[in-house]
Design an enzyme around this catalytic site. Sequence first.
Site, PDB file in Angstrom:
ATOM      1  CG  ASP A   9      -1.815   1.123   1.374  1.00 23.33           C
ATOM      2  OD1 ASP A   9      -1.789   1.973   0.462  1.00 23.33           O
ATOM      3  OD2 ASP A   9      -2.574   1.189   2.362  1.00 23.33           O
ATOM      4  CG  ASP A 105      -3.110   3.913  -3.058  1.00 23.62           C
ATOM      5  OD1 ASP A 105      -4.027   3.092  -3.200  1.00 23.62           O
ATOM      6  OD2 ASP A 105      -3.090   4.747  -2.153  1.00 23.62           O
ATOM      7  CD  GLU A 106      -5.154  -0.476  -0.862  1.00 20.51           C
ATOM      8  OE1 GLU A 106      -5.248  -1.189   0.139  1.00 20.51           O
ATOM      9  OE2 GLU A 106      -6.128   0.086  -1.407  1.00 20.51           O
TER      10      GLU A 106
END
Lengths: 394, 371
Positions: A9, A105-106
Amino acid sequence: MERVILLADMNSFFASVHQAIDPSLRGKPVVVSGDPSTRHGVVLSASYEAKAKGVKTGMTVREARATCPEAIFVKSQYHLYLEFSSRILRIMHNFTPFVEPFSIDEAFLDVTGCQKLFGPPITIARKLKERIRQETGISCSVGIGPNKLLAKMAAGLEKPDGLTVLRHEDVPHRLWPLPVRELFGVGPRYEYHLNRLNIRTIGDLANFPVELLKRKFGVKGEVLWLCANGIDASPVDPNTLKQTKSIGQQITLPRDYRNGELKTVILELADLVSYRARLKKCIGKTVVLFLKDPHFYCLCRRQTLPEYTNLAADISRTALELLKRNWPANWSVRMVGLALANLVPQYADQPALFDEKEKIKSIEKACDLVRNKYGKETIFRAASLKEGCWKYYT
Amino acid sequence: MLIKCQQSELSPALSAVCKIVPTRTTIPVLKGCLCSAEKGKFCVEVTDLESGLKIQIPAETEKEGKTVVEARYLAELIRRLPDTEVTLSFDEEAQQLVISCGRSCYRLNTWPVEDYPPFSLLASEGKYKIVGSKFKSFLKRLLFAVAPQDIRPGYSGVYFHFKGNVLNIVATDTYRLALLEVENEEFLEDEIFVPAHVLGEINRILNDEDVMSISWNNGMATFQTPYFNFTTRLLETKFPNYQQVIPLTSQLQVKVNRLELMAALERASLFVSSPDHKQSSITQLVVDEQSIYITAVSSHIGSLYEEVSLLDTSGGKCEAAFNTRFLLEPLRVMESEAIVLNLNGADGPAVYHEEEVGSYFHLVLPVRPVS
């Protein structure tokens, strides 16, 4: 063999991207937001320096400025984030082919089979963090667990720049004391309903009779109970992004619009949605219209069409019918969203003998060619020349 | 009202009228059927205000009269009775229809006859007469090509075009078009566009040997035989100029055995029938001097390759992709052993016609693969 799943993350992703490309921003409170003049003035991301001063995601720009006067405000630049995101995914693919992007973003990584190549899970996680930092300048938190759920929960336990392992045996002492809201899949609604059952912590949920949860919440009740016990069998699927389920576009309007003015906005959104559907070679059967009024009352209505389509003409006509049926004409609108759902890939196009649609198809196709060559905003409807149309809010 | 009739005659008549009875309506009495006892016959009549059907069956009438009862219950009740004589009578005092059969007796509530909306039946002088079996054979070749009502209401009918000594009967859903040319002995000059669901019902209830007379006037048409009288509103949309889409020449004309081609396409339809392929039911045809080569590919199932040898060809090669169902359906309704297939390349329409009959054309537009 027990699976080993990683969740990486990125920390304050948007703000970190700006700090990565502009060294003068490093170590300073950076706030990424939309443009306040068009009412998009919400904090999208704040660097850890800004977060330390109390800036939170979702605050208005004015609130953020009051909380942290020295913050540097940056306008969001989506293409940058996409570029960084795909760079990071490429790095992840050097470790394992089983990478499932979970959001911009993960991503989940299944590294069960790569331990001979890269060493034990913690070593893999360190190597991954190091490479992402070296090659993109962004730090990330990594969670390691025997399934996706525990990996995700682990990553949330230590931020920023964390590295946490959560095993099944850790669940009672590390997860159970947390408030139930922290559990993946529990939002404000579920929190409210669970609190009413006197379920306050994840542990309360894990020890609640599953039968009662099933009776109250259906299948989802059982899933939540399994999650609270750290059980999750879902695979890391590298193809989730390949099968698009719906294509949507939404816009917060620069001021409150009335029904009449909305027509042009819906036409513009329909053009964008249909263009994106055609780019992806998809056709859809359901049109979804989403509206929000100035008091944040939301309405979402959907209509399924008799035939699959990706034409703006069909989408806008259906959306306008939905608007007419479900939204009083004198009621203001703050935000409009339009989506084409129920998507399937389009393999072939069946032309018709007598239909006017053939004409529309060729017009929209011609517009696509212009957009592909000169950009999305080079061609638009004459209706968009009026005041209050996209030129005024983009 | 007091009549006696056979369950075996009454039941089919009631089932037929039930198809017209609207399932959802704001006018409750429309759920009813108007039963009337006339001399020597029993009539049952229904309407949904768009169309009206009246069926008459022979009966022993002891007392004439009329009443309205809920059609569905009457039909279901009669259907469940044994095949014997059934007596229907109207109990004026209780305002109920009394049905007795053997040692059993049933009573159904009624509506006042005045409440039932009259649906005007046209004057019965027929403009066009046709034998039942012939009309049914026409419908068989056309009805499947009609657009479903909810998708393209403007094309959900069959178009009858009387011109000179020909009657062209056309059906299309805009992707394909079926055209039947028959003789127009009366030399009528007219056109009517009849809703397909009405023709579907007629197809079900029409007796092969009965002569049906068709009359029309002011946007209404009546189909009449000794057994029934079916009146309907005609479709008001203008039927497109179908003649301009029928190609006069073709790039390649081939003759094939119908059953052989049909069997190959039936197998091909298996390969394109997976649910995710709903939209891509595509079969590729490649034709050269010897054969038609059929390919169908499904990423989930596998692939198919077939060769169907030609009986005759005009020479040349051609390649086109089609929706499998559109290629297959006309073959199922055609009757001749050999059929002619005219191809016009990857974008032009393909036209089937029957070798012997010659009067049935079926035009199919190819699909364009999305590159």
